[in-house]
Design a protein around this motif. Structure first.
Motif, PDB file in Angstrom:
ATOM      1  N   ALA A 186     -53.575  31.044  17.693  1.00 17.25           N
ATOM      2  CA  ALA A 186     -53.149  32.372  18.150  1.00 17.25           C
ATOM      3  C   ALA A 186     -51.731  32.679  17.677  1.00 17.25           C
ATOM      4  N   LEU A 187     -50.863  31.670  17.699  1.00 21.96           N
ATOM      5  CA  LEU A 187     -49.511  31.846  17.178  1.00 21.96           C
ATOM      6  C   LEU A 187     -49.559  32.135  15.678  1.00 21.96           C
ATOM      7  N   GLY A 188     -50.457  31.438  14.971  1.00 19.38           N
ATOM      8  CA  GLY A 188     -50.594  31.680  13.541  1.00 19.38           C
ATOM      9  C   GLY A 188     -51.039  33.095  13.234  1.00 19.38           C
ATOM     10  N   VAL A 189     -51.937  33.620  14.047  1.00 16.76           N
ATOM     11  CA  VAL A 189     -52.383  35.005  13.857  1.00 16.76           C
ATOM     12  C   VAL A 189     -51.206  35.964  14.046  1.00 16.76           C
ATOM     13  N   ILE A 208     -54.735  33.677   5.870  1.00 13.65           N
ATOM     14  CA  ILE A 208     -55.310  32.451   6.411  1.00 13.65           C
ATOM     15  C   ILE A 208     -54.269  31.744   7.268  1.00 13.65           C
ATOM     16  N   VAL A 209     -54.699  31.269   8.424  1.00 16.32           N
ATOM     17  CA  VAL A 209     -53.865  30.439   9.292  1.00 16.32           C
ATOM     18  C   VAL A 209     -54.245  28.987   9.048  1.00 16.32           C
ATOM     19  N   GLY A 210     -53.254  28.156   8.791  1.00 22.38           N
ATOM     20  CA  GLY A 210     -53.485  26.731   8.585  1.00 22.38           C
ATOM     21  C   GLY A 210     -52.825  25.921   9.680  1.00 22.38           C
ATOM     22  N   LEU A 211     -53.560  24.952  10.218  1.00 28.04           N
ATOM     23  CA  LEU A 211     -53.030  24.049  11.238  1.00 28.04           C
ATOM     24  C   LEU A 211     -53.054  22.629  10.691  1.00 28.04           C
ATOM     25  N   MET A 212     -52.137  21.810  11.170  1.00 27.97           N
ATOM     26  CA  MET A 212     -52.111  20.422  10.725  1.00 27.97           C
ATOM     27  C   MET A 212     -51.466  19.551  11.790  1.00 27.97           C
ATOM     28  N   LEU A 224     -59.323  33.969   8.586  1.00 30.25           N
ATOM     29  CA  LEU A 224     -59.907  32.699   9.003  1.00 30.25           C
ATOM     30  C   LEU A 224     -58.796  31.747   9.418  1.00 30.25           C
ATOM     31  N   VAL A 225     -59.196  30.708  10.141  1.00 31.22           N
ATOM     32  CA  VAL A 225     -58.285  29.649  10.576  1.00 31.22           C
ATOM     33  C   VAL A 225     -58.827  28.326  10.066  1.00 31.22           C
ATOM     34  N   VAL A 226     -57.937  27.494   9.538  1.00 32.96           N
ATOM     35  CA  VAL A 226     -58.303  26.136   9.137  1.00 32.96           C
ATOM     36  C   VAL A 226     -57.698  25.189  10.168  1.00 32.96           C
TER      37      VAL A 226
END
Length: 396
Positions: free
Chosen positions: A79-82, A3-7, A91-93
């Motif tokens: 995309a960087l998280g992937v 999982i990719v998490g953004l904040m 999935l991406v949050v």
């Protein structure tokens, strides 16, 4: 699953990006951090965000343009998280950038985060979870803070721990020092408690923009050079929010540059620039320390940008004295600068499995809710796409 998490927090200085791999072993959720990065907003985007934040007036056009501009930034971050996840994520949050949290009389009536999740899904090709706060608000909750669900699991006692949850017993708490300070209290034999304590860096950053033309007081240098102004501190501590009982949440709709201007004007005397920074730093430390004392905290685990401010950190340590130990989440394997992004990745895991992510004991909601809205990038996970229909028959 990966999982990719953004904040992006109330400081609106950029996006924290993390990737994590989750798996279960019995009733234990295991998280393997795969890396984290910071993607800063440029000056023009920060100015556009600031232009729509209360109490400034704005237009629907400005909000729409900003929503899509932020979506492009979040898409790049995803995309960087992937990449951090090894080239593939499930999935991406992407919770978005909060621009308004509608609080009236202690009740939250709505909340708005921008970030065009469809742009994120189109860029990375996996489902995107966004709008994580609204379900809790609809259930009568504050919609914030949401990170306590992560903290409660992270600080939960191990099977071989004593009843206090750690060697020696006591009350553990997690502290975030972002734009807003929020606290999660994990006490033995009690519901998890969490709420926004006060401004943390919000007023400090407003002062830095006003007096230094910088986004922050780097390393707390200006605060260290000044002295606390007793009159200004007393005026700031008189804010009714601090005395309100939880559940409660706040943000830039209360603690903004105009708020600081009003208090300085009400004081009726000039305050040296460095003394303003010293006083605001003391305000943050004092409100956090008061909350910790109220809950009889014995161990405080901190994260967020404020842990990089040695002046603020020193005051927290001094006010805690021998009442609590103070350390960062790094010691628990969670980078202090990325804790909230990892927390949102975990919330994504919960929502994916249909599990609630908001804690009613924290937000005050009538029930625990599954968080977020899904933006698909194609068929549901693992499902084969159906053949496209060629006609419709209406049954009678």
């Amino acid at each position: 699953m990966k999982i990719v998490g953004l904040m992006s927090g109330t400081s609106y200085d950029g996006v924290d990006v993390v990737a994590a791999e989750f798996g279960t072993a019995g009733d234990t959720l295991r998280m393997r951090p795969l890396g984290h990065r910071e993607c800063g907003y440029d000056a023009e985007l920060r100015e556009r965000i600031g232009a729509v934040l209360p109490p400034r007036p704005t237009t629907v056009e400005a909000v729409c343009r900003l929503d899509n501009a932020l979506g492009a930034v979040f898409a790049d971050a995803a995309a960087l998280g992937v990449e951090l996840a090894g080239g593939r994520a499930d999935l991406v949050v992407s919770p978005g950038q909060t621009v308004f949290h509608w609080v009236d009389g202690g009740t939250v009536h709505g909340t708005l985060q921008l970030g065009a999740p469809a742009r994120v899904a189109a860029r990375v090709g996996v489902p995107v979870l966004s709008d994580l706060r609204s379900a809790d608000v609809a259930a009568g909750g504050q919609g914030a803070p949401l990170v306590p669900a992560f903290d409660a699991l992270l600080l939960a006692p191990a099977a071989d721990a004593d009843p206090g949850g750690r060697p020696g017993g006591g009350v553990r708490a997690a502290l975030n020092l972002g734009g807003i300070a929020n606290l999660t209290v994990v006490a033995p034999d009690a519901p998890v408690l969490g709420y926004d304590v006060g401004p943390a860096n919000a007023l400090l950053d407003a002062a830095a923009r006003r007096f230094l033309d910088r986004p922050c007081d780097v390393d707390g240098a200006r605060a260290a050079a000044g002295r606390v102004h007793p009159g200004l501190l007393a005026l700031l501590l008189a804010e009714p929010y601090y005395a309100a009982a939880p559940p409660k949440s706040t943000g830039k709709e209360l603690f903004h540059a105009g708020y600081l201007d009003d208090r300085l004007a009400a004081l009726g005397e000039p305050v040296a620039r460095d003394d303003v920074f010293a006083t605001l730093t003391e305000l943050t430390a004092r409100t956090v320390a008061d909350a910790c004392a109220r809950h009889r905290v014995t161990e405080l685990v901190a994260a967020g940008g404020g842990v990089r401010n040695p002046t603020l950190w020193g005051r927290l340590a001094a006010l805690g004295g021998d009442r609590w130990t103070l350390r960062t989440t790094d010691e628990l394997g969670v980078p202090a600068q990325a804790r909230e992004a990892y927390a949102f990745a975990l919330l994504g895991w919960l929502s994916w499995h249909g599990l609630p992510g908001a804690l009613p004991s924290v937000t005050g909601a009538r029930r625990a809710t599954v968080l977020g809205s899904w933006t698909p990038s194609g068929p549901p996970y693992g499902a084969a796409p159906p053949r496209p229909p060629r006609r419709l028959v209406v049954l009678r």
